[in-house]
Enzyme design. Structure first.
Site, PDB file in Angstrom:
ATOM      1  N   ARG A  99       7.242  21.440  26.560  1.00  0.00           N
ATOM      2  CA  ARG A  99       7.210  20.053  27.009  1.00  0.00           C
ATOM      3  C   ARG A  99       8.595  19.416  27.070  1.00  0.00           C
ATOM      4  NH1 ARG A  99       2.309  18.284  23.136  1.00  0.00           N
ATOM      5  NH2 ARG A  99       3.114  20.090  21.992  1.00  0.00           N
ATOM      6  N   LYS A 197      -3.609   5.606  34.700  1.00  0.00           N
ATOM      7  CA  LYS A 197      -3.331   4.807  33.505  1.00  0.00           C
ATOM      8  C   LYS A 197      -2.081   3.959  33.728  1.00  0.00           C
ATOM      9  CE  LYS A 197      -2.923   8.402  30.966  1.00  0.00           C
ATOM     10  NZ  LYS A 197      -2.691   9.326  29.843  1.00  0.00           N
ATOM     11  N   ASP A 227      -3.001  18.194  22.386  1.00  0.00           N
ATOM     12  CA  ASP A 227      -2.248  18.165  21.132  1.00  0.00           C
ATOM     13  C   ASP A 227      -2.907  17.194  20.154  1.00  0.00           C
ATOM     14  OD1 ASP A 227      -0.408  18.206  19.111  1.00  0.00           O
ATOM     15  OD2 ASP A 227       1.334  17.841  20.366  1.00  0.00           O
ATOM     16  N   GLY A 230      -5.238  12.304  22.063  1.00  0.00           N
ATOM     17  CA  GLY A 230      -5.324  10.896  22.431  1.00  0.00           C
ATOM     18  C   GLY A 230      -5.642  10.699  23.899  1.00  0.00           C
TER      19      GLY A 230
END
Length: 316
Positions: A99, A197, A227, A230
């Site tokens: 990432r 979003k 991960d 959320g």
């Protein structure tokens, strides 16, 4: 006279169950090596059989503890190089630090590139990875990289699980995952939707809009990495609030750190389907978690590389 190089398959300590599945699919035994730690935490590796002139494959996910698993892999590569092997092929089902693939802000490292440099300098001749977070990571290497995909395996599961595909929609949890969602949707022959979003201003909750028709539909969320969970759980709640009938979630790499398990358990997600690139102990598994084996896929790639056959047929 050409001589076939013997194949040796080693597993380090990050995901031994997956390595055993790969060995069983190939019909070979895992070669013997021991990984130990000194009292100060330093890693010691001993290869317990001759590997001279062999084509070696080492399976190691650089998952938690990321730094320990990465360092163990680098030490193993160095040990193999000094043992006069012919080629060192590194199989990384989950590529840690993926990432950190670009500079998003000033003075940030590009750690995915650093890891690529470390693997090359240690002596790796080839990398086999599965669902890299960013496709450009393949270009961080100056050695061959075979990039496998878990989407066909996930698609096969849902084709069996969900009989009526007319009511199914594949959903990307953000704009960055649209390509991945499209691949799954094409495999299932379903439409896609996108969760849009946006945060109106700092410290104000995100507003979620759904691009696409999900009302009364069975939704399959797909991401490469889950991960802290959320994003995926908020997305599932938004889908249910906007009329989705059921919500499934899927991913290639179930990192599941922090409060991930609690969030998934409390979410409207009916099942979390994930590839077993990262070993999850039984005590951390929820009833709604469904692992899918990628051992056969990796074994096919190893077989084709060893026999100088094209690997591209496995990419679809």
């Amino acid at each position: 006279m050409l001589v076939n190089k013997p194949l040796k398959l080693f597993s380090l300590n990050s995901n031994i169950p997956l390595a055993k599945q790969v060995a069983n699919s190939l019909g070979v035994e895992l070669s013997k090596c021991s990984v130990k730690k000194f009292s100060d935490g330093e890693v010691s590796i001993n290869i317990e059989e001759s590997v001279r002139g062999c084509e070696v494959f080492v399976i190691q996910s650089t998952s938690e503890p990321v730094n320990d698993n990465l360092m163990t892999l680098l030490i193993m590569i160095d040990a193999l190089k000094r043992a006069s092997v012919d080629t060192i092929n590194v199989v990384i089902p989950y590529y840690g630090y993926a990432r950190q693939d670009r500079k998003a802000r000033s003075r940030e490292p590009i750690t995915a590139k650093l890891v690529a440099n470390l693997l090359e300098v240690a002596g790796a001749d080839r990398v086999i990875a599965l669902d890299l977070h960013a496709l450009q990571i393949q270009g961080f290497f100056d050695i061959p990289v075979d990039h496998l995909m878990a989407v066909p395996i996930i698609a096969k599961y849902f084709k069996t699980k969900l009989k009526d595909m007319d009511d199914v929609v594949v959903v990307s949890p953000d704009h960055g995952g649209v390509t991945r969602a499209r691949k799954l949707a094409d495999s299932l022959n379903t439409p896609i939707a996108i969760i849009d979003k946006r945060r109106p201003k700092p410290n104000v909750a995100e507003v979620m809009n759904i691009v696409g028709n999900i009302e009364g539909k069975t939704c399959i969320l797909i991401d490469d990495i889950i991960d802290t969970a959320g994003t995926i759980t908020l997305g599932a709640k938004a889908l249910k609030n906007m009329g989705a009938k059921e919500v499934y979630a899927s991913c290639s790499h179930a990192v599941l750190s922090g409060q991930a398990l609690e969030r998934i358990e409390d979410s409207p997600i009916k099942e979390l389907v994930y590839a077993n690139t990262i070993h999850i102990p039984e005590e951390k598994k929820l009833d709604k978690m469904v692992p899918l084996c990628v051992g056969e896929l990796i074994a096919k790639a190893i077989y084709r590389i060893h026999h100088n056959e094209p690997v591209s047929v496995l990419f679809d």
